[in-house]
Motif scaffolding. Structure first.
Motif, PDB file in Angstrom:
ATOM      1  N   LEU A  22     -12.223 -12.887 -27.337  1.00 24.83           N
ATOM      2  CA  LEU A  22     -13.438 -12.088 -27.443  1.00 24.83           C
ATOM      3  C   LEU A  22     -14.645 -12.824 -26.864  1.00 24.83           C
ATOM      4  N   LEU A  23     -14.668 -14.138 -27.059  1.00 25.22           N
ATOM      5  CA  LEU A  23     -15.858 -14.920 -26.710  1.00 25.22           C
ATOM      6  C   LEU A  23     -15.815 -15.546 -25.324  1.00 25.22           C
ATOM      7  N   PHE A  24     -14.603 -15.855 -24.825  1.00 24.64           N
ATOM      8  CA  PHE A  24     -14.485 -16.624 -23.584  1.00 24.64           C
ATOM      9  C   PHE A  24     -13.420 -16.028 -22.664  1.00 24.64           C
ATOM     10  N   ARG A  25     -13.566 -16.311 -21.392  1.00 22.78           N
ATOM     11  CA  ARG A  25     -12.501 -15.992 -20.440  1.00 22.78           C
ATOM     12  C   ARG A  25     -11.420 -17.068 -20.532  1.00 22.78           C
ATOM     13  N   SER A  26     -10.246 -16.751 -20.037  1.00 23.22           N
ATOM     14  CA  SER A  26      -9.117 -17.671 -20.113  1.00 23.22           C
ATOM     15  C   SER A  26      -9.449 -19.018 -19.470  1.00 23.22           C
ATOM     16  N   GLY A  27      -9.243 -20.091 -20.228  1.00 26.62           N
ATOM     17  CA  GLY A  27      -9.475 -21.438 -19.712  1.00 26.62           C
ATOM     18  C   GLY A  27     -10.930 -21.806 -19.535  1.00 26.62           C
ATOM     19  N   GLN A  28     -11.857 -20.941 -19.989  1.00 28.90           N
ATOM     20  CA  GLN A  28     -13.285 -21.181 -19.809  1.00 28.90           C
ATOM     21  C   GLN A  28     -13.958 -21.483 -21.149  1.00 28.90           C
ATOM     22  N   ALA A  29     -15.117 -22.135 -21.089  1.00 27.44           N
ATOM     23  CA  ALA A  29     -15.879 -22.431 -22.298  1.00 27.44           C
ATOM     24  C   ALA A  29     -17.216 -21.697 -22.325  1.00 27.44           C
ATOM     25  N   ARG A  30     -17.531 -20.978 -21.252  1.00 26.72           N
ATOM     26  CA  ARG A  30     -18.796 -20.240 -21.191  1.00 26.72           C
ATOM     27  C   ARG A  30     -18.676 -18.937 -21.973  1.00 26.72           C
ATOM     28  N   VAL A  84     -22.484 -25.970 -42.119  1.00 26.86           N
ATOM     29  CA  VAL A  84     -21.491 -25.137 -41.440  1.00 26.86           C
ATOM     30  C   VAL A  84     -20.647 -25.997 -40.503  1.00 26.86           C
ATOM     31  N   LEU A  85     -19.348 -25.804 -40.574  1.00 26.90           N
ATOM     32  CA  LEU A  85     -18.423 -26.455 -39.648  1.00 26.90           C
ATOM     33  C   LEU A  85     -17.940 -25.414 -38.646  1.00 26.90           C
ATOM     34  N   ILE A  86     -18.072 -25.732 -37.356  1.00 29.71           N
ATOM     35  CA  ILE A  86     -17.571 -24.850 -36.299  1.00 29.71           C
ATOM     36  C   ILE A  86     -16.350 -25.520 -35.678  1.00 29.71           C
ATOM     37  N   GLU A  87     -15.201 -24.846 -35.774  1.00 26.60           N
ATOM     38  CA  GLU A  87     -13.941 -25.398 -35.275  1.00 26.60           C
ATOM     39  C   GLU A  87     -13.516 -24.689 -33.992  1.00 26.60           C
ATOM     40  N   GLY A  88     -13.071 -25.470 -33.020  1.00 26.10           N
ATOM     41  CA  GLY A  88     -12.489 -24.902 -31.807  1.00 26.10           C
ATOM     42  C   GLY A  88     -10.978 -25.053 -31.837  1.00 26.10           C
ATOM     43  N   HIS A  89     -10.253 -23.958 -31.586  1.00 26.50           N
ATOM     44  CA  HIS A  89      -8.782 -23.968 -31.571  1.00 26.50           C
ATOM     45  C   HIS A  89      -8.284 -23.364 -30.258  1.00 26.50           C
ATOM     46  N   THR A  90      -7.165 -23.880 -29.767  1.00 31.56           N
ATOM     47  CA  THR A  90      -6.576 -23.360 -28.528  1.00 31.56           C
ATOM     48  C   THR A  90      -5.095 -23.073 -28.744  1.00 31.56           C
ATOM     49  N   ASP A  91      -4.467 -22.504 -27.721  1.00 36.85           N
ATOM     50  CA  ASP A  91      -3.013 -22.327 -27.780  1.00 36.85           C
ATOM     51  C   ASP A  91      -2.336 -23.609 -27.292  1.00 36.85           C
ATOM     52  N   ASN A  92      -1.010 -23.581 -27.199  1.00 42.62           N
ATOM     53  CA  ASN A  92      -0.267 -24.786 -26.813  1.00 42.62           C
ATOM     54  C   ASN A  92       0.142 -24.795 -25.348  1.00 42.62           C
ATOM     55  N   ARG A 114      -7.963 -27.109 -15.009  1.00 43.51           N
ATOM     56  CA  ARG A 114      -7.649 -28.478 -15.411  1.00 43.51           C
ATOM     57  C   ARG A 114      -8.676 -29.480 -14.899  1.00 43.51           C
ATOM     58  N   GLN A 115      -9.317 -29.150 -13.761  1.00 43.82           N
ATOM     59  CA  GLN A 115     -10.330 -30.062 -13.237  1.00 43.82           C
ATOM     60  C   GLN A 115     -11.561 -30.115 -14.140  1.00 43.82           C
ATOM     61  N   LEU A 116     -11.760 -29.080 -14.977  1.00 41.05           N
ATOM     62  CA  LEU A 116     -12.893 -29.052 -15.903  1.00 41.05           C
ATOM     63  C   LEU A 116     -12.519 -29.590 -17.279  1.00 41.05           C
ATOM     64  N   PHE A 117     -11.350 -29.198 -17.769  1.00 38.83           N
ATOM     65  CA  PHE A 117     -10.919 -29.584 -19.114  1.00 38.83           C
ATOM     66  C   PHE A 117      -9.493 -30.138 -19.031  1.00 38.83           C
ATOM     67  N   GLU A 118      -9.385 -31.444 -19.077  1.00 38.39           N
ATOM     68  CA  GLU A 118      -8.073 -32.067 -18.881  1.00 38.39           C
ATOM     69  C   GLU A 118      -7.113 -31.736 -20.017  1.00 38.39           C
ATOM     70  N   TYR A 119      -7.646 -31.593 -21.233  1.00 37.93           N
ATOM     71  CA  TYR A 119      -6.790 -31.324 -22.381  1.00 37.93           C
ATOM     72  C   TYR A 119      -7.327 -30.134 -23.177  1.00 37.93           C
ATOM     73  N   TYR A 177     -13.290 -28.129 -28.021  1.00 40.32           N
ATOM     74  CA  TYR A 177     -14.568 -28.721 -28.424  1.00 40.32           C
ATOM     75  C   TYR A 177     -15.731 -28.114 -27.639  1.00 40.32           C
ATOM     76  N   GLU A 178     -15.542 -27.909 -26.343  1.00 44.20           N
ATOM     77  CA  GLU A 178     -16.609 -27.331 -25.525  1.00 44.20           C
ATOM     78  C   GLU A 178     -16.927 -25.908 -25.971  1.00 44.20           C
ATOM     79  N   ARG A 179     -15.910 -25.156 -26.334  1.00 43.70           N
ATOM     80  CA  ARG A 179     -16.147 -23.790 -26.815  1.00 43.70           C
ATOM     81  C   ARG A 179     -16.929 -23.800 -28.121  1.00 43.70           C
ATOM     82  N   ALA A 180     -16.505 -24.641 -29.068  1.00 48.67           N
ATOM     83  CA  ALA A 180     -17.224 -24.734 -30.347  1.00 48.67           C
ATOM     84  C   ALA A 180     -18.654 -25.223 -30.125  1.00 48.67           C
TER      85      ALA A 180
END
Length: 234
Positions: A117-125, A150-158, A165-170, A176-179
């Motif tokens: 809902l918040l981001f495009r695939s592989g993006q943090a914007r 307030v704690l803001i948690e970022g979760h991803t798939d596996n 990958r050039q922007l977010f290696e892991y 973290y960038e999304r949160a």
């Protein structure tokens, strides 16, 4: 041993009949000194032995005391841990179902917004058309839950990152960038104080359902940002 040697020195000259009185007295004096020295050595040895035995007893006693102290400290630590858990439960608070923005879910007392809902695939914007969902969360944090951190948690798939990958290696970096971007939006757009927030990323380490984490549906569910109410600061 020394005593026997002196006796030998005394006896041989006497048997030979060639010992003067002065020599005889000298030998007797030497014999007396040897006896005293031997007696002093024996006394000192006995004292040292008693001191060692006393030291061993003191060490053994202290070891027992330390063991008791350690057991007591363990008990105190368990009590403190129990109190800590209790305080965390008292301090924290769950969101309520009526608080949910459109498309959000309750996850263990937190508000979970799908990353789709918040981001495009592989993006943090952030997607601009999803700002209303974050605006609703901001209103809750400024009003009904204004006294909580307030704690803001970022979760991803596996799934490994490919196109970005050039922007977010892991994945954990992407989470973290999304949160962090959600956090920045809340403080810049709504003026919420930075000190109320903590930001973290679990990457792919906390799937909602580990059994289907590698399925298409599971991956979609695991891509999310979660808001949790923590310590009451008022």
């Amino acid at each position: 041993m020394l005593f026997r040697g002196v006796v030998g020195v005394l006896v041989v000259p006497l048997l030979c009949g060639c010992v003067s009185y002065e020599e005889y007295r000298g030998i007797q004096d030497e014999l007396s000194r040897s006896k005293r020295n031997n007696s002093d050595l024996i006394t000192q040895y006995q004292r040292d032995l008693l001191d060692r035995q006393k030291t061993r007893k003191e060490i053994s006693s202290r070891e027992g005391e330390l063991q008791v102290e350690m057991e007591e400290l363990k008990k105190q630590l368990l009590v403190m841990e129990s109190k800590k858990e209790g305080l965390e439960k008292i301090d924290g608070r769950d969101f309520e179902k009526e608080d949910l923005p459109a498309g959000a879910k309750i996850e263990s007392g937190g508000i979970s917004l799908g990353s789709n809902l918040l981001f495009r695939s592989g993006q943090a914007r952030l997607k601009t058309h999803q700002f209303p969902s974050l605006d609703q969360v901001a209103r809750l944090l400024k009003g009904k839950y204004s006294s909580y951190e307030v704690l803001i948690e970022g979760h991803t798939d596996n799934e490994p990152l490919k196109s970005t990958r050039q922007l977010f290696e892991y994945n954990i970096v992407l989470g973290y960038e999304r949160a962090s971007n959600v956090f920045r939006y809340l403080i810049k757009k709504h003026g919420l104080p930075e000190k109320r927030f903590q930001v973290t990323s679990y990457g792919m380490s906390k799937p909602l359902n580990p059994a289907n984490a590698s399925t298409s549906q599971g991956r979609s569910e695991n891509r999310r940002v979660v808001f949790r109410l923590k310590r009451n600061i008022h």
